[in-house]
Write a protein that holds these residues in place. Structure first.
Motif, short mmCIF file in Angstrom:
data_model
loop_
_atom_site.label_atom_id
_atom_site.label_comp_id
_atom_site.label_asym_id
_atom_site.label_seq_id
_atom_site.Cartn_x
_atom_site.Cartn_y
_atom_site.Cartn_z
N ARG A 1 -23.58 107.03 115.67
CA ARG A 1 -22.70 105.86 115.63
C ARG A 1 -22.05 105.59 116.99
NH1 ARG A 1 -18.91 105.17 110.52
NH2 ARG A 1 -18.99 103.06 111.38
N GLY A 2 -22.37 106.42 117.98
CA GLY A 2 -21.89 106.16 119.32
C GLY A 2 -20.68 106.94 119.75
N ALA A 3 -20.20 107.86 118.93
CA ALA A 3 -19.04 108.67 119.30
C ALA A 3 -19.45 109.76 120.27
CB ALA A 3 -18.40 109.28 118.05
N ASP A 4 -18.49 110.21 121.07
CA ASP A 4 -18.67 111.40 121.91
C ASP A 4 -18.32 112.61 121.05
OD1 ASP A 4 -19.32 109.88 124.20
OD2 ASP A 4 -17.20 109.58 124.63
N VAL A 5 -19.23 113.58 120.97
CA VAL A 5 -19.07 114.65 119.99
C VAL A 5 -19.11 116.03 120.65
CG1 VAL A 5 -20.00 115.70 117.88
CG2 VAL A 5 -20.16 113.22 118.21
N GLY B 1 -21.06 120.60 109.24
CA GLY B 1 -20.57 120.26 110.56
C GLY B 1 -21.64 119.58 111.41
N LEU B 2 -22.86 120.11 111.36
CA LEU B 2 -23.95 119.53 112.15
C LEU B 2 -24.37 118.17 111.63
CD1 LEU B 2 -26.18 122.65 112.90
CD2 LEU B 2 -24.43 121.59 114.34
N GLU B 3 -24.35 117.98 110.31
CA GLU B 3 -24.71 116.67 109.77
C GLU B 3 -23.66 115.62 110.15
OE1 GLU B 3 -25.48 117.03 105.60
OE2 GLU B 3 -27.34 118.15 105.90
N VAL B 4 -22.39 115.99 110.07
CA VAL B 4 -21.34 115.06 110.50
C VAL B 4 -21.47 114.76 111.99
CG1 VAL B 4 -18.85 114.79 110.85
CG2 VAL B 4 -19.72 115.68 108.68
N ALA B 5 -21.74 115.80 112.79
CA ALA B 5 -21.89 115.61 114.23
C ALA B 5 -23.04 114.65 114.54
CB ALA B 5 -22.12 116.96 114.92
N ALA C 1 -30.91 122.99 120.60
CA ALA C 1 -31.65 122.10 121.50
C ALA C 1 -31.67 120.67 120.98
CB ALA C 1 -33.08 122.63 121.67
N LEU C 2 -31.78 120.52 119.66
CA LEU C 2 -31.79 119.19 119.06
C LEU C 2 -30.48 118.46 119.35
CD1 LEU C 2 -32.98 117.05 117.09
CD2 LEU C 2 -31.88 118.32 115.24
N HIS C 3 -29.36 119.12 119.13
CA HIS C 3 -28.07 118.47 119.35
C HIS C 3 -27.81 118.23 120.83
CE1 HIS C 3 -26.25 118.17 115.29
NE2 HIS C 3 -27.19 119.05 115.02
N HIS C 4 -28.22 119.16 121.67
CA HIS C 4 -28.08 118.93 123.11
C HIS C 4 -28.89 117.70 123.54
CE1 HIS C 4 -26.71 123.26 124.36
NE2 HIS C 4 -25.72 122.49 123.96
N SER C 5 -30.07 117.55 122.98
CA SER C 5 -30.94 116.43 123.37
C SER C 5 -30.35 115.09 123.01
CB SER C 5 -32.32 116.58 122.71
OG SER C 5 -32.26 116.30 121.31
N THR D 1 -24.82 115.81 122.40
CA THR D 1 -23.69 116.51 121.80
C THR D 1 -23.41 117.79 122.57
OG1 THR D 1 -24.14 115.65 119.59
CG2 THR D 1 -22.85 117.67 119.71
N ARG D 2 -22.15 118.04 122.86
CA ARG D 2 -21.76 119.29 123.49
C ARG D 2 -21.48 120.32 122.40
NH1 ARG D 2 -15.99 120.37 126.51
NH2 ARG D 2 -16.28 122.61 126.91
N VAL D 3 -22.01 121.52 122.55
CA VAL D 3 -21.83 122.58 121.57
C VAL D 3 -21.17 123.77 122.25
CG1 VAL D 3 -22.93 124.13 119.91
CG2 VAL D 3 -23.84 121.81 120.26
N VAL D 4 -20.04 124.20 121.70
CA VAL D 4 -19.31 125.34 122.24
C VAL D 4 -19.44 126.49 121.23
CG1 VAL D 4 -17.09 126.20 123.06
CG2 VAL D 4 -17.68 123.77 123.35
#
Length: 425
Positions: A187-191, A177-181, A215-219, A222-225
């Motif tokens: 690629r410019g998608a909102d995730v 999931g994280l690699e796809v995100a 923290a990496l994905h937030h930076s 990417t929004r993480v729920v």
């Protein structure tokens, strides 16, 4: 020097009686990483008999990790994932059955019955059936498009949906999931990543690494729920899809990707009466409960002395190495496959590696500063390193692997000191 492994209870071995029979035909079911390496190894070890490769996919043996990165991003074509160049594959002289399923194993007759009606005899059978992407059985799952990522076809179908401005919801905050995100975001998608557990990759890494990944994905925007269960899916009024969460909130998406784990394809083995437990049980020689049948890769479950329990290792390295071990074992060579678990993931240019199996009981020693982006967490029992995890620290982790395998006591202060080269430990 051979590494001394931890002592654990030995797994029961199958009967050796069948080993003396001549081996004329070896059948391999599954043409991914494990199956491809098994076939190559048979030839490299001098086997001149018949090799039959059975794969329900139409592609020759290939690797899967690039599917979630280079292939999904468009940086590479699916052909680049192949284990062998076409001429090398042809040189194996294997009888390849692409796009055909193995439906049943007749152990008494030593035959594999295929979906096209053919019955293929075997002297030894190697199961490399891998696994399939787990699905969600919730209301509306059949009403909206739900992508998974396991096959070449999956990657090719998903790639066009990861476009700038597209809203992508990834259900699952584990590795795939994280690699796809990460690929979608690059690629410019909102995730948005939705994870039912309280932290990312909760089942496989300690809290400190989960926090680093968050923290990496937030930076990267990417929004993480977290702690959010998915109750169902529905069609939105504008034709897009809705992801309905347990807290009552609704996420609207152009694209939904399920990255919630792998289901081992052990049905063929179960129906044949082989011992299975969340996969096909094998011993250190990759043999199942039937000595004429072996298993390797994502479908195989073995007692792992480094973990002190049975494990099914889902990794590129294990698929390769266990495929090699199973082929050698099928030929009667001495095999003792008890690998140190090793896994890695690439996200946003960050490379995270894990050696061993960390547990809450371990003492944690940190080398390096998390703020610098490259550090290692060591997990010790007493003064012996049992596991190590770190991002962007490949060199230190290579030495960490040696420490784990050699089981030598270390000076904890020197281990944590960046001024002390790991090579000196």
């Amino acid at each position: 020097m051979t590494a001394k492994r931890p002592e654990v209870a030995a797994a029961a071995l199958p009967d050796e009686g069948a080993a003396a029979r001549p081996i004329h035909t070896i059948v391999i079911v599954g043409t991914g990483q494990a199956g491809g390496w098994a076939a190559q190894t048979l030839r490299r070890e001098g086997f001149t008999g018949r090799i039959v490769l059975i794969g329900d996919e139409v592609h020759p043996p290939h690797e899967r990790p690039p599917l979630s990165k280079a292939v999904l991003s468009g940086a590479a074509q699916p052909e680049t994932t192949r284990l062998m160049k076409p001429e090398a594959f042809d040189a194996l002289g294997a009888q390849w059955r692409p796009g055909v399923q193995a439906r049943r194993i007749d152990r008494a007759a030593r035959q594999v019955l295929l979906s096209d009606g053919e019955a293929v005899p075997y002297d030894k059978l190697i199961l490399c059936t891998g696994g399939r992407a787990r699905r969600l059985a919730v209301p509306g799952a059949d009403q909206v498009p739900l992508h998974t990522l396991r096959t070449v076809e999956d990657a090719m179908a998903l790639a066009p949906a990861l476009m700038p401005g597209r809203r992508v919801v990834v259900v699952g905050g584990g590795w795939i999931g994280l690699e796809v995100a990460a690929t979608a975001r690059q690629r410019g998608a909102d995730v948005v990543v939705v994870e039912t557990q309280g932290r990312l990759c909760e089942r496989t890494v300690p809290a400190a690494i989960s926090e680093y990944l968050l923290a990496l994905h937030h930076s990267q925007g990417t929004r993480v729920v977290l702690g959010a269960g998915v109750l169902g899916f529905a069609r939105a009024a504008d034709g897009r899809s809705e992801v309905r969460l347990a807290d009552g909130s609704v996420l609207v998406a152009d694209t939904i990707v399920l990255g919630i784990g792998l289901v081992p394809n052990d049905e063929l083995a179960r129906e044949a009466g082989l011992a299975c437990e969340g996969g096909v049980l094998v011993d250190a020689r990759c043999r199942t409960s039937d000595p004429d049948i072996l298993a390797a890769g994502d479908v195989a479950v073995a007692l792992n002395p480094w973990a002190g329990r049975r494990l099914r290792l889902e990794s590129w390295q294990n698929a390769q190495d266990q495929g090699i071990a199973a082929a050698r074992s099928a030929l009667g060579h001495a095999v003792d496959y008890q690998p140190l678990p090793w896994f890695w993931s690439d996200q946003y240019g960050m490379n995270l590696q894990i050696y061993g199996v960390p547990t809450p009981a371990h003492r944690v020693v940190q080398r390096g500063d998390q703020a610098s982006g490259g550090f290692v967490l060591f997990y010790l029992a007493g003064d012996v390193v049992q596991a190590a995890i770190g991002p962007n620290a490949a060199r230190d982790l290579r030495f960490a692997r040696r420490l784990i395998e050699q089981r030598r006591p270390v000076n904890v202060e020197r281990l944590a000191d960046l001024g002390t080269p790991m090579s000196k430990l």
